[in-house]
Design a protein around this motif. Sequence first.
Motif, short mmCIF file in Angstrom:
data_model
loop_
_atom_site.label_atom_id
_atom_site.label_comp_id
_atom_site.label_asym_id
_atom_site.label_seq_id
_atom_site.Cartn_x
_atom_site.Cartn_y
_atom_site.Cartn_z
N UNK A 37 0.81 -1.21 0.00
CA UNK A 37 0.00 0.00 0.00
C UNK A 37 0.85 1.27 0.00
N UNK A 38 2.12 1.15 0.28
CA UNK A 38 2.99 2.33 0.37
C UNK A 38 3.41 2.75 -1.04
N UNK A 39 3.20 4.02 -1.40
CA UNK A 39 3.65 4.48 -2.71
C UNK A 39 5.16 4.32 -2.86
N UNK A 40 5.59 4.08 -4.09
CA UNK A 40 7.02 3.90 -4.33
C UNK A 40 7.81 5.13 -3.87
N UNK A 41 8.98 4.85 -3.32
CA UNK A 41 9.90 5.91 -2.90
C UNK A 41 9.26 6.88 -1.91
N UNK A 42 8.46 6.36 -1.00
CA UNK A 42 7.84 7.20 0.03
C UNK A 42 8.86 7.68 1.04
N UNK A 43 8.58 8.85 1.61
CA UNK A 43 9.29 9.27 2.82
C UNK A 43 8.53 8.67 3.99
N UNK A 44 9.25 7.93 4.86
CA UNK A 44 8.61 7.18 5.94
C UNK A 44 9.24 7.56 7.27
N UNK A 57 14.03 -2.96 6.28
CA UNK A 57 13.21 -3.59 5.24
C UNK A 57 12.56 -2.53 4.36
N UNK A 58 12.09 -1.45 4.95
CA UNK A 58 11.50 -0.37 4.18
C UNK A 58 12.53 0.29 3.27
N UNK A 59 13.73 0.52 3.79
CA UNK A 59 14.79 1.14 2.99
C UNK A 59 15.18 0.23 1.83
N UNK A 64 12.55 6.16 1.71
CA UNK A 64 13.47 7.04 2.43
C UNK A 64 13.00 7.09 3.88
N UNK A 65 13.77 6.50 4.79
CA UNK A 65 13.27 6.19 6.12
C UNK A 65 14.02 6.97 7.20
N UNK A 66 13.24 7.56 8.09
CA UNK A 66 13.76 8.15 9.34
C UNK A 66 13.19 7.31 10.48
N UNK A 67 14.08 6.82 11.34
CA UNK A 67 13.66 6.01 12.47
C UNK A 67 13.88 6.74 13.78
N UNK A 68 12.85 6.75 14.63
CA UNK A 68 12.91 7.46 15.91
C UNK A 68 12.88 6.46 17.06
N UNK A 101 4.38 8.79 4.86
CA UNK A 101 3.90 7.70 5.70
C UNK A 101 4.48 7.86 7.10
N UNK A 102 3.64 7.74 8.11
CA UNK A 102 4.10 7.65 9.50
C UNK A 102 3.64 6.31 10.04
N UNK A 103 4.57 5.58 10.64
CA UNK A 103 4.29 4.25 11.18
C UNK A 103 4.41 4.25 12.70
N UNK A 104 3.44 3.64 13.35
CA UNK A 104 3.51 3.35 14.78
C UNK A 104 3.27 1.84 14.92
N UNK A 105 4.32 1.04 14.71
CA UNK A 105 4.16 -0.42 14.77
C UNK A 105 4.40 -0.93 16.19
N UNK A 106 4.64 -2.23 16.29
CA UNK A 106 5.10 -2.84 17.55
C UNK A 106 4.12 -2.69 18.70
N UNK A 107 2.84 -2.48 18.39
CA UNK A 107 1.79 -2.42 19.42
C UNK A 107 1.98 -1.26 20.40
#
Length: 227
Positions: A37-44, A57-59, A64-68, A101-107
Amino acid sequence: MGEFAGSGPGEQTNDGCSVEFYCRQPYLGELDEIMALLPANSSVLELGCGTGRLAAHLAEAGHRVVGVDDSAAMLSHLPPSVTGVQASIETMDLSPQRFDVVLLPSHLINHPDAAVRAAFVRCAARHLAPAGVFYLKRHDPSWLRMVQTGFLAEKNGVKYSAEAVRRQGDLLSITLVYQAFGERWTQSFTAEALEAGAIEALLAEQGFGPVQWLGEQRLWAAARLMA
């Protein structure tokens, strides 16, 4: 209720996660239900990225991924393809950056403190591009209400079991035990079982529109900010 702790070889983070255990874990398909569902080359922007198993995996998929994460030890294991930010999700502000895209995974949405849950969602809202999508993943509420002490599963060479299960209403306090690589780690945490309606209400309170539930068990929620 509400205590977070961990034990075992290596450093543990504030929420009880063991850095050494997670840095040894491969990607286990956690994002498979939303990757297409993520558009190609998304900023995440991944909130709570840990050692970067999902971010890597996203990269690798071209995003293009920023991890916090608030743990420097966790962030030290990020691959060069992921930009790491050490910060608390609740207060972080990377303005003027916005993400597709903003992700809040891991419950993480199952945090036992409602104010913290709301702060997580506000963080997503202030970092989302106007047409962006916020994805969060909750625990299966049935699992939280039914899990008992004892052996749970064995996957990819890791044996999972539960100890010290306590319940108070919708709150579950549990110690999970991970046995792998000849070592033993524990993580103690409290989570609140959240039905779909509770998450939909929380998102609406923070300015999000209708929620789309994804996956066979409807554990992933996707929403956009209201115009």
